[in-house]
Design an enzyme around this catalytic site. Structure first.
Site, mmCIF file in Angstrom:
data_model
loop_
_atom_site.group_PDB
_atom_site.id
_atom_site.type_symbol
_atom_site.label_atom_id
_atom_site.label_comp_id
_atom_site.label_asym_id
_atom_site.label_seq_id
_atom_site.Cartn_x
_atom_site.Cartn_y
_atom_site.Cartn_z
ATOM 1 N N VAL A 1 0.858 -1.201 0.000
ATOM 2 C CA VAL A 1 0.000 0.000 0.000
ATOM 3 C C VAL A 1 0.887 1.241 0.000
ATOM 4 C CG1 VAL A 1 -1.764 1.324 1.242
ATOM 5 C CG2 VAL A 1 -1.814 -1.170 1.323
ATOM 6 N N GLY B 1 7.007 2.859 -15.131
ATOM 7 C CA GLY B 1 6.940 1.720 -14.210
ATOM 8 C C GLY B 1 5.918 1.902 -13.115
ATOM 9 N N LYS C 1 -6.015 -1.956 -1.846
ATOM 10 C CA LYS C 1 -5.230 -1.211 -0.857
ATOM 11 C C LYS C 1 -6.110 -0.704 0.295
ATOM 12 C CE LYS C 1 -1.658 0.033 -4.200
ATOM 13 N NZ LYS C 1 -1.279 1.001 -5.250
#
Ligand code: HSE
Length: 401
Positions: free
Chosen positions: A127, A182, A200
């Site tokens: 998270v 990314g 999350k």
């Protein structure tokens, strides 16, 4: 020497190997040990990569090597990560994972397994990328009942919304840039449709409440339906759009949801831009506490993973207790969650009728063929749908002050 193996030599895995090698002095100082990556498991070969010699293709090499004390799982996806993690724990190896899909689904079970085997299962990077929110929840925020969590939990969508707003660029073009940096998941729907933020907020709520929140129970709306016109209205109204993962507790229920919000001037997450994430928790004693940092990308995420490895070394590879029971937490019905709304209607000349229906509303200058307004009062989604049943709604977005 504390030997580890990394499962997955992709964006995060290669970052983990780099940090462990480049920052070996800091790691030694923090953990008191030399930490070495002995293997990196991947299906691919990496000819010319500085660490090509540590690549292996067979997981049994890692499992059967008793010198490996900790396995870093950064493959993503539920399987085979789940099987690999459980096998490592059964062999007495601790595990660090950045894998929110795995943690959201099996976190409580794997923690139990780790306890039984007196090793640790840590997942800081699952998270908020590099933001140390999970360790803080488990170790520092332990004296409060938390009644709300509001998070910008997905770097890709925040980067997309910010860049569309600031640079006027198209959705697809900005998504490609996020992928190149990314930030994005392999399947971009995971980011764009809110599934990643959903996992999350499920993990954070499970940790704060100590029980299992099933991500399937969380009402989830992403940003794929947000258009350039919606963004233009948000600029005019000076209320940027942010994708929130939310938990709110009232006297009867705990609500969880993922949805885009238009954010007002005073909101604590308003200034969180680009790939940055932030999580605001509200405790009954502490009040508000906020965590902020890079929510995605190779090195920020890998830094959080390596901090887990250091924690494991410092705890002599023994169990670090994390309270997350398998007992399911039943969530309140999110369609009853109330908020103010920004609304675009496909209708002109209806301001009087809308004012009559809602009482107080603020109308915005609208494109031809539209009526656009922000409600003054809060409505549940069901109430709003009912009030507007005779109109064609182009967009409705909740407003957060
Ligand atoms: N795709 C995720 C994001 C990566 O953009 O936030 C970090 O979990």
């Amino acid at each position: 020497m504390f030997n580890i193996a990394v499962l997955g030599y992709g964006t995060i895995g290669s970052g983990v190997v780099k940090i462990i090698n480049d920052n070996s002095d800091v790691l030694k100082k923090s953990s008191g040990e030399d930490i070495q990556v002995k293997y990196a498991l991947d299906l691919r070969d990496f000819p010319g990569d500085p660490y090509e010699n540590i690549i292996v293709h067979d997981y049994d090499v890692i499992l059967n090597d008793d010198s490996i004390k900790c396995v870093v799982e950064v493959m993503g996806g539920v399987e085979p990560a789940n099987t690999f993690v459980r096998k490592a724990i059964a062999k007495g190896k601790s595990v660090c994972s950045s894998n929110k899909e795995l943690v959201a689904k099996y976190g409580a079970e794997i923690l139990e397994l780790a306890k039984e085997n007196n090793v640790s299962f840590l997942f800081e990077a699952s998270v908020g990328g590099g933001i140390p929110v999970i360790r803080n929840i488990n170790e520092s925020l332990t004296a409060d009942h938390f009644d709300s969590i509001t998070g910008i939990l997905n770097g890709t969508t925040n980067y997309i919304l910010t860049t569309m707003r600031k640079k006027g660029r198209d959705f697809d073009e900005v998504l490609k840039a996020a992928q190149q940096k990314g930030y994005a998941e392999r399947k971009p729907e995971a980011d764009i449709e809110g599934y990643d933020a959903c996992r999350k907020i499920a993990i954070l709520t499970s940790l704060v409440c100590g029980k299992q929140v099933d991500f399937e129970d969380i009402a989830t709306e992403g940003i794929s339906h947000i258009t350039k016109e919606d963004i233009a209205y948000s600029v005019k109204l000076d209320m940027p759009i942010k994708l929130f993962g939310l938990m709110k507790r009232d006297s009867d229920n705990i609500y969880c949801m993922v949805a885009p919000f238009m954010v007002g001037e005073e909101h604590s997450l308003r200034g969180v831009e680009g790939v940055y994430n932030a999580i605001n928790l509200h405790g009954d004693m502490l009040g508000n506490v906020m965590f902020y940092g890079k929510g995605a990308g190779s090195l920020p995420t890998a830094s959080a993973v390596v901090s887990d490895v250091i924690e494991i070394v410092k705890n002599n590879n023994e169990n670090i207790n994390i309270i997350w029971d398998k007992e399911k937490l039943t969530l309140g019905d999110a369609s009853k969650f109330k908020a103010r709304y920004f609304v675009r209607l496909a209708a002109e000349g209806v301001q009087d009728k809308i004012a009559e229906l809602f009482g107080e509303v603020s109308f915005a200058e609208a494109l031809s063929g539209e009526t656009v307004f922000v409600t003054a009062k809060e409505y549940s989604e069901a109430e709003l749908t009912d009030i507007l049943k005779d109109y064609s709604v182009i967009t409705k977005i909740r407003v957060a002050e």
